[in-house]
Write an enzyme that holds these catalytic residues in place. Sequence first.
Site, PDB file in Angstrom:
ATOM      1  N   ARG A 197     -33.727 119.159 -41.564  1.00  0.00           N
ATOM      2  CA  ARG A 197     -33.606 118.064 -42.536  1.00  0.00           C
ATOM      3  C   ARG A 197     -33.590 116.659 -41.915  1.00  0.00           C
ATOM      4  O   ARG A 197     -34.185 115.747 -42.487  1.00  0.00           O
ATOM      5  CB  ARG A 197     -32.397 118.279 -43.450  1.00  0.00           C
ATOM      6  N   GLU A 205     -29.442 124.221 -62.991  1.00  0.00           N
ATOM      7  CA  GLU A 205     -29.801 124.986 -61.787  1.00  0.00           C
ATOM      8  C   GLU A 205     -29.331 124.282 -60.528  1.00  0.00           C
ATOM      9  O   GLU A 205     -30.133 123.875 -59.690  1.00  0.00           O
ATOM     10  CB  GLU A 205     -31.328 125.132 -61.713  1.00  0.00           C
ATOM     11  N   CYS A 239     -38.372 121.690 -27.729  1.00  0.00           N
ATOM     12  CA  CYS A 239     -39.352 120.896 -26.972  1.00  0.00           C
ATOM     13  C   CYS A 239     -39.965 119.894 -27.918  1.00  0.00           C
ATOM     14  O   CYS A 239     -41.130 120.027 -28.336  1.00  0.00           O
ATOM     15  CB  CYS A 239     -40.413 121.804 -26.378  1.00  0.00           C
ATOM     16  N   TYR A 299     -30.089 124.207 -47.736  1.00  0.00           N
ATOM     17  CA  TYR A 299     -31.379 123.884 -47.116  1.00  0.00           C
ATOM     18  C   TYR A 299     -31.303 123.802 -45.587  1.00  0.00           C
ATOM     19  O   TYR A 299     -32.019 123.012 -44.977  1.00  0.00           O
ATOM     20  CB  TYR A 299     -31.960 122.591 -47.712  1.00  0.00           C
ATOM     21  N   GLY A 347     -30.065 119.140 -58.873  1.00  0.00           N
ATOM     22  CA  GLY A 347     -30.243 117.790 -58.355  1.00  0.00           C
ATOM     23  C   GLY A 347     -29.011 117.008 -57.969  1.00  0.00           C
ATOM     24  O   GLY A 347     -29.121 115.992 -57.277  1.00  0.00           O
ATOM     25  N   GLY A 404     -28.101 123.731 -56.826  1.00  0.00           N
ATOM     26  CA  GLY A 404     -28.162 124.456 -55.560  1.00  0.00           C
ATOM     27  C   GLY A 404     -27.271 123.773 -54.540  1.00  0.00           C
ATOM     28  O   GLY A 404     -26.186 124.244 -54.198  1.00  0.00           O
TER      29      GLY A 404
HETATM   30  N1  LLP Z   1     -34.359 123.774 -59.825  1.00  0.00           N
HETATM   31  C1  LLP Z   1     -35.595 123.498 -59.381  1.00  0.00           C
HETATM   32  C2  LLP Z   1     -36.736 123.785 -60.229  1.00  0.00           C
HETATM   33  C3  LLP Z   1     -35.776 122.935 -58.110  1.00  0.00           C
HETATM   34  O1  LLP Z   1     -36.996 122.651 -57.700  1.00  0.00           O
HETATM   35  C4  LLP Z   1     -34.642 122.678 -57.301  1.00  0.00           C
HETATM   36  C5  LLP Z   1     -34.807 122.115 -55.971  1.00  0.00           C
HETATM   37  C6  LLP Z   1     -33.371 123.008 -57.798  1.00  0.00           C
HETATM   38  C7  LLP Z   1     -33.276 123.540 -59.085  1.00  0.00           C
HETATM   39  C8  LLP Z   1     -32.107 122.804 -57.012  1.00  0.00           C
HETATM   40  O2  LLP Z   1     -31.896 121.470 -56.726  1.00  0.00           O
HETATM   41  P1  LLP Z   1     -30.536 120.987 -56.014  1.00  0.00           P
HETATM   42  O3  LLP Z   1     -29.416 121.174 -56.996  1.00  0.00           O
HETATM   43  O4  LLP Z   1     -30.336 121.809 -54.808  1.00  0.00           O
HETATM   44  O5  LLP Z   1     -30.782 119.562 -55.713  1.00  0.00           O
HETATM   45  N2  LLP Z   1     -35.453 120.921 -49.156  1.00  0.00           N
HETATM   46  C9  LLP Z   1     -34.954 119.720 -49.788  1.00  0.00           C
HETATM   47  C10 LLP Z   1     -34.566 119.948 -51.217  1.00  0.00           C
HETATM   48  C11 LLP Z   1     -35.688 120.470 -52.051  1.00  0.00           C
HETATM   49  C12 LLP Z   1     -35.238 120.761 -53.445  1.00  0.00           C
HETATM   50  C13 LLP Z   1     -36.279 121.508 -54.159  1.00  0.00           C
HETATM   51  N3  LLP Z   1     -35.946 121.898 -55.484  1.00  0.00           N
HETATM   52  C14 LLP Z   1     -33.788 119.187 -48.991  1.00  0.00           C
HETATM   53  O6  LLP Z   1     -33.443 119.799 -47.977  1.00  0.00           O
HETATM   54  O7  LLP Z   1     -33.220 118.155 -49.329  1.00  0.00           O
END
Ligand code: LLP
Length: 437
Positions: A330, A290, A362, A390, A248, A292
């Site tokens: 996005r 976790e 388009c 993403y 997050g 990302g």
């Molecule tokens: N763990 C779980 C269970 C998750 O659902 C997610 C993201 C993460 C970890 C990683 O979160 P991060 O550190 O990347 O914020 N497509 C959207 C983001 C969706 C995130 C979904 N879950 C975007 O492009 O902003």
Amino acid sequence: MTLFGTQGINAAGHLTIGGCDTVELAERFGTPLYVVDEWLVRDNCRRYLGAFRAVLPEVEIAYAGKALLTTAIARLMDQEGMALDTASAGELYTALQAGFPPERIKLHGNFKKPDLLRMALETGVGRIVVDSLEELHDLSQIAAEMGRTADILIRVAPGIKAHTHHAIQTGQEDTKFGLGLRCGSAREGTRLALELPNLTLHGFHAHIGSQILDTDAFKHATAAMVDFLADMRDEFGFAARQLDLGGGLGIRYQEDDIPPTIEELAQAVGTALKDACAARDFPVPELILEPGRSIVGEAGTTLYTVGVVKHIPGVRTYVSVDGGLSDNPRPVMYDAVYRALLANRANEAPTHELVRISGAHCETDTLIPEIALPEPAPGDILAVLGTGAYNHAMASNYNRFSRPAMVLVADGQADLIYARESLADLVRQDLMPERLA
Ligand code: LLP
């Protein structure tokens, strides 16, 4: 303009990443092109591991592959000592193909089909994060049939609202994810997990959202989860040894997005965890995170070629580039705003006009609604920053566009890690029924 990682500007006035001239990369590999700064990805992994291990005794950092996953990225994460969070058969398969040790892989998903649960058990993933009461029953039964025991965490919806776009808020009570803390289903899940055969419960998981720009929600989630852990100990005599707080942490998309640093997050969560445990006389569990986006987001840059520049007098200027919605959905999905510069004229001052960057689909696929650039012209290379997370992961073949190539750059070397899809790739899955022949 704040640049990321190894980005710089060379004597020719070209944007460089990992010691590579991005204008040369665009010539050599074509555009659109995703460029990944290897040093920055590795540095982020090291900072997460270093900062959290400095404040807590036991920590696992599981890179969330949903942000960006190819076999090369999985390999890199393995080399850095990261664990890996997967959320589908495809992500799990990619990790295994890369030789990622299964015991350091976790499997997520609010609806995992029986085949996926079987695949996870067969391949020996370290943890299955169970999302529902149904899944507890299914997994117990499938594990029994296979003569295995499933090592699980239970996903809890802690009822914490993070300040972020509503589509990427996930920790609140009103969500499809996890077992609700307030409604009692998290408690019920714990009881079941302890009672059902062929399941070993190790702890709990919560993920409150994504692109979060302050530490408050993380602290609240930590405290709420420790309370829950202590309640479960008091009620069932089960003291969880693992607490997974999800991902997050946000990144700097816009100049005024100032996320906490990884070190600040570690301090905030570490302190919140230790304090909450002390308050409930609970032994500090192993913390799992976790991340990302905050590992790969700023490490990614997308290079486009400027094509058409359309001036509408008194209205605005549209600058069309050779990608858009299919390589970065996005802006359309979340109103995400990106920073960009002209990679071939990186030292030139922008004009006072705000132009609109549009994709080539388009569709009104605005990539950047308003940006000041040094009067873009056809043939210029536009570098959009912060596209590591993403973008490739959410890319599509809309309008039968092929997905762009991706290169990993470091120390002046550029290696393809995703080949540009060809036109032939686009019809590879098409089938022609006999009666149409
Ligand atoms: N763990 C779980 C269970 C998750 O659902 C997610 C993201 C993460 C970890 C990683 O979160 P991060 O550190 O990347 O914020 N497509 C959207 C983001 C969706 C995130 C979904 N879950 C975007 O492009 O902003």
